[in-house]
Design an enzyme around this catalytic site. Structure first.
Site, PDB file in Angstrom:
ATOM      1  N   HIS A 299      23.524  48.577   5.664  1.00 29.81           N
ATOM      2  CA  HIS A 299      25.977  49.076   6.078  1.00 29.81           C
ATOM      3  C   HIS A 299      24.690  51.187   6.102  1.00 29.81           C
ATOM      4  O   HIS A 299      25.166  51.503   5.510  1.00 29.81           O
ATOM      5  CB  HIS A 299      26.357  49.000   4.560  1.00 29.81           C
TER       6      HIS A 299
ATOM      7  N   GLU B 217      26.888  52.885   7.881  1.00 26.89           N
ATOM      8  CA  GLU B 217      27.683  53.378   7.768  1.00 26.89           C
ATOM      9  C   GLU B 217      28.250  53.781   6.240  1.00 26.89           C
ATOM     10  O   GLU B 217      29.434  54.723   6.412  1.00 26.89           O
ATOM     11  CB  GLU B 217      29.269  52.222   8.117  1.00 26.89           C
TER      12      GLU B 217
ATOM     13  N   CYS C  29      26.008  44.122   8.664  1.00 31.56           N
ATOM     14  CA  CYS C  29      26.297  43.045   7.314  1.00 31.56           C
ATOM     15  C   CYS C  29      26.674  41.792   7.915  1.00 31.56           C
ATOM     16  O   CYS C  29      26.729  40.839   8.219  1.00 31.56           O
ATOM     17  CB  CYS C  29      26.821  44.313   6.663  1.00 31.56           C
TER      18      CYS C  29
END
Length: 244
Positions: A223, A225, A100
């Site tokens: 994302h 994560e 991102c």
């Protein structure tokens, strides 16, 4: 060494840094530790937060997390880290992955920046459009069929990767001589929602480019994560090992 003693290559030790100026660095570190458990037979890994040039210099590879790209860029410039990041990526050509905001920073050009623009690291010959899908309230998730993620264990069904898109960028233009490899695209969101679809196309299909790679540099719009799924981190670590 005697004739009876087999020669074994020294075990690789790889130190991976996560840029920790702002954004989701803790989440990346957590998934890196999970991913490393699947690669214990290939290398020894250590993971550190990177806030200084000395910490960066100690790394073999780097992740630039999601967050606010303008803020990350400003802090890096104020701490004399920005130029060293450029050297790490474009001169030393060490493996670097941006998610991102990190994708924006690793791009050669960015549109829809804040007034006055922002400094970029570069490395990916693309022009990205910031906040392509709209504001934070227009965030969404989509199932992504990504062939490069590790195959499931024997007997397990291959499952899509749940991509989290928050003010995400997309590639507007691929620059240069075609060295950029498109890893995944996403159908136009309006058309996709009308059709009730949520699958990403991959490797050069039509639609918005949401993952691209050029040499040592990897960028993703979404994302990973912000999930509990470490498969992309596992794949990327295996790519880092292969480059050593």
């Amino acid at each position: 060494m005697t004739a009876s003693q087999p020669h074994t290559a020294p075990r690789k030790h790889i130190r991976v840094g996560v840029l920790a100026l702002q954004g989701g660095f803790h989440e990346h570190l957590s998934l890196l530790h999970q991913a490393a458990q699947h690669l214990r037979s290939t290398a020894d890994f250590s993971f550190i937060q990177v806030r200084t040039s000395d910490q960066l210099a100690a790394c073999d590879a780097l992740i630039i997390p999601g967050g606010e790209s303008t803020t990350i860029s400003l802090i890096a410039a104020q701490t004399d880290l920005l130029q060293n990041l450029r050297d790490f990526v474009k001169v030393q050509k060490k493996p670097t992955w941006g998610t991102c905001a990190g994708f924006i920073l690793l791009s050669q050009r960015a549109n829809a920046t804040k007034k006055g623009g922002q400094e970029l690291i570069g490395g990916l010959d693309v022009c990205v459009h910031r906040n392509h899908f709209g504001r934070q309230i227009e965030s969404f998730e989509a199932d992504l069929d990504l062939p490069f993620v590790p195959s499931p264990e024997k007997g397990e069904e291959r499952r899509p990767f749940r991509g989290v898109f928050i003010r995400a960028p997309v590639v507007e233009e691929v620059l240069g001589g075609g060295e950029v490899e498109v890893l995944a695209t996403l159908e136009n969101r309006v058309d996709r929602m009308r059709a009730g679809q949520s699958q990403a196309q991959t490797r050069g299909g039509s639609g918005d480019i949401i993952a691209a790679r050029q040499g040592n540099v990897l960028g993703m719009s979404f994302h990973p994560e912000l999930t509990q799924d470490a498969r992309i981190h596992q794949w990327w670590l295996s790519e880092v090992v292969a480059r050593r």
